[in-house]
Design a protein around this motif. Structure first.
Motif, PDB file in Angstrom:
ATOM      1  N   GLY A  16       0.921  -1.108  -0.143  1.00  0.00           N
ATOM      2  CA  GLY A  16       0.018   0.029  -0.068  1.00  0.00           C
ATOM      3  C   GLY A  16       0.834   1.396  -0.091  1.00  0.00           C
ATOM      4  N   ALA A  17       0.108   2.301  -0.040  1.00  0.00           N
ATOM      5  CA  ALA A  17       0.921   3.685  -0.151  1.00  0.00           C
ATOM      6  C   ALA A  17       1.478   4.041   0.902  1.00  0.00           C
ATOM      7  N   SER A  18       0.974   3.456   1.901  1.00  0.00           N
ATOM      8  CA  SER A  18       1.300   4.148   3.574  1.00  0.00           C
ATOM      9  C   SER A  18       2.659   3.411   3.817  1.00  0.00           C
ATOM     10  N   PHE A  19       3.256   2.375   3.327  1.00  0.00           N
ATOM     11  CA  PHE A  19       4.358   1.395   3.645  1.00  0.00           C
ATOM     12  C   PHE A  19       5.453   2.284   3.143  1.00  0.00           C
ATOM     13  N   SER A  20       6.537   2.517   4.068  1.00  0.00           N
ATOM     14  CA  SER A  20       7.762   3.000   3.426  1.00  0.00           C
ATOM     15  C   SER A  20       8.896   2.742   4.381  1.00  0.00           C
ATOM     16  N   ALA A  42      17.931  -7.337  -0.018  1.00  0.00           N
ATOM     17  CA  ALA A  42      18.285  -6.032   0.633  1.00  0.00           C
ATOM     18  C   ALA A  42      19.872  -6.113   1.268  1.00  0.00           C
ATOM     19  N   GLY A  43      20.418  -7.373   1.048  1.00  0.00           N
ATOM     20  CA  GLY A  43      21.600  -7.453   1.784  1.00  0.00           C
ATOM     21  C   GLY A  43      21.697  -7.250   3.241  1.00  0.00           C
ATOM     22  N   ILE A  44      20.712  -7.668   4.140  1.00  0.00           N
ATOM     23  CA  ILE A  44      20.772  -7.389   5.365  1.00  0.00           C
ATOM     24  C   ILE A  44      20.489  -8.742   6.271  1.00  0.00           C
ATOM     25  N   VAL A  70      19.928  -0.815  12.049  1.00  0.00           N
ATOM     26  CA  VAL A  70      19.935  -0.637  10.288  1.00  0.00           C
ATOM     27  C   VAL A  70      19.354   0.760  10.067  1.00  0.00           C
ATOM     28  N   GLY A  71      20.467   1.194   9.066  1.00  0.00           N
ATOM     29  CA  GLY A  71      20.220   2.741   8.633  1.00  0.00           C
ATOM     30  C   GLY A  71      19.281   2.929   7.897  1.00  0.00           C
ATOM     31  N   LEU A  72      18.677   4.282   7.532  1.00  0.00           N
ATOM     32  CA  LEU A  72      17.664   4.778   6.643  1.00  0.00           C
ATOM     33  C   LEU A  72      17.858   4.198   5.379  1.00  0.00           C
ATOM     34  N   ASP A  73      18.974   4.101   4.600  1.00  0.00           N
ATOM     35  CA  ASP A  73      19.098   3.952   3.246  1.00  0.00           C
ATOM     36  C   ASP A  73      18.958   2.653   3.098  1.00  0.00           C
ATOM     37  N   ARG A  74      19.275   1.620   4.081  1.00  0.00           N
ATOM     38  CA  ARG A  74      19.191   0.178   3.976  1.00  0.00           C
ATOM     39  C   ARG A  74      17.521  -0.220   4.272  1.00  0.00           C
ATOM     40  N   TYR A  75      16.930   0.595   5.134  1.00  0.00           N
ATOM     41  CA  TYR A  75      15.480   0.444   5.186  1.00  0.00           C
ATOM     42  C   TYR A  75      14.690   0.613   3.993  1.00  0.00           C
ATOM     43  N   ARG A  76      15.101   1.807   3.159  1.00  0.00           N
ATOM     44  CA  ARG A  76      14.586   1.953   2.164  1.00  0.00           C
ATOM     45  C   ARG A  76      14.941   0.923   0.940  1.00  0.00           C
ATOM     46  N   ALA A  77      15.818   0.329   1.022  1.00  0.00           N
ATOM     47  CA  ALA A  77      16.175  -0.727   0.033  1.00  0.00           C
ATOM     48  C   ALA A  77      15.511  -1.836   0.560  1.00  0.00           C
ATOM     49  N   LEU A  78      15.288  -2.061   1.968  1.00  0.00           N
ATOM     50  CA  LEU A  78      14.392  -3.354   2.298  1.00  0.00           C
ATOM     51  C   LEU A  78      13.004  -3.012   1.939  1.00  0.00           C
ATOM     52  N   ALA A  79      12.495  -1.867   2.109  1.00  0.00           N
ATOM     53  CA  ALA A  79      10.930  -1.935   1.701  1.00  0.00           C
ATOM     54  C   ALA A  79      10.819  -2.152   0.393  1.00  0.00           C
ATOM     55  N   ASP A  80      11.641  -1.450  -0.518  1.00  0.00           N
ATOM     56  CA  ASP A  80      11.757  -2.127  -2.005  1.00  0.00           C
ATOM     57  C   ASP A  80      11.627  -3.422  -2.058  1.00  0.00           C
ATOM     58  N   ALA A  81      12.827  -3.848  -1.509  1.00  0.00           N
ATOM     59  CA  ALA A  81      12.795  -5.607  -1.693  1.00  0.00           C
ATOM     60  C   ALA A  81      11.554  -6.145  -1.345  1.00  0.00           C
TER      61      ALA A  81
END
Length: 271
Positions: A137-141, A181-183, A192-203
């Motif tokens: 959904g749109a609310s997930f980031s 996401a390589g985590i 876990v840092g912000l950039d990695r969380y962004r990559a994780l959400a995309d994954a």
């Protein structure tokens, strides 16, 4: 256990067959599911019209003008569309029969699923009211995951599987998303840092979307509305592949236990 892709696959499969159809009969062969099937289910449903078939997390919501059925598939449940006169198999516990002669049949060998009723908005039901955002959904980031995780000492994998953080990311898909996401699954969520969380959400979005497109994952019990298995297991990168070579680097996939659940990862690709 059926996870979000399997439940969404089921929703998409049954919706065209039952939306706008009138319930003509209800057959309860075994009411003893995770919670008892309401005794008055037939009285509540017969003559009602299925207006929409929705999903919230791993729950299916069959809405009628009178109220809503809340269905959870549990660990081994499935829903199939069959002719109403099809001879029931063992563990075929509940039938909703429709005016066109088709039947929505609930099958659950372990009886950990549920079929409940509410006359109110199902999203306010005690089982659903405190759930987190939908991952598609749109609310997930990733930004929201990052903010909520600050100070958390919980390992990132069980953190993702907490339905208050994000819904529907079960054991299989958490392992797969963390690999992409390589985590490392043991890394503390708060570390876990912000950039990695962004990559994780995309994954997470990518893994779930691909699984839905392939009809989900069948490891033991899951079948869709026509009785066919899912095929996403053929493209799993880490889950269930202990000792096999990583598809990315060739190192052996490892397994560890987190929160009493098996977790699979590549020690070379995930940090």
């Amino acid at each position: 256990m059926p996870e979000l892709p399997e439940v969404e696959t089921t929703r998409r499969g049954i919706a065209p067959h039952i939306t706008a159809r009138t319930v003509s009969a209800v057959v309860v062969r075994e009411p003893r599911l995770r919670w008892p099937v309401p005794e008055e289910l037939g009285e509540l449903l017969i003559g009602g019209v299925i207006q929409t078939v929705d999903r919230r997390a791993k729950y299916l919501l069959l809405r009628t003008e009178r109220g809503s059925l809340i269905i959870h598939l549990g660990m081994s449940g499935s829903l199939r569309i069959v002719p109403a006169d099809t001879v029931p198999r063992k563990h075929d516990h509940v039938d909703l029969v429709f005016d066109d002669g088709l039947c929505l049949r609930f099958h659950d060998p372990r009886r950990f699923g549920c079929i409940l009723w509410t006359a109110d908005d199902p999203l306010d039901h005690v089982l659903l009211a405190s759930l987190g955002p939908e991952p598609l959904g749109a609310s997930f980031s990733g930004d929201d995951l990052y903010r909520a995780s600050r100070g958390s000492k919980t390992a990132i994998k069980p953190y993702l599987m907490d339905g208050k953080q994000v819904v529907g990311v079960g054991n299989i898909y958490a392992s797969e998303a963390l690999f992409r996401a390589g985590i490392h699954p043991q890394r503390k969520a708060g570390a876990v840092g912000l950039d990695r969380y962004r990559a994780l959400a995309d994954a997470i979005r990518a893994v779930l979307s691909e699984a839905i497109a392939q009809g989900g994952t069948t490891l033991r019990d899951f079948v869709n509305e026509s009785g066919s298995p899912g095929y996403f297991q053929q493209t799993l990168n880490v889950y269930g592949r202990e000792g096999e070579p990583c598809r990315r680097c060739g190192a052996p996939i490892r397994q560890l236990k987190l929160g009493q659940r098996a977790s699979y990862y590549c020690a070379h690709c995930q940090r």
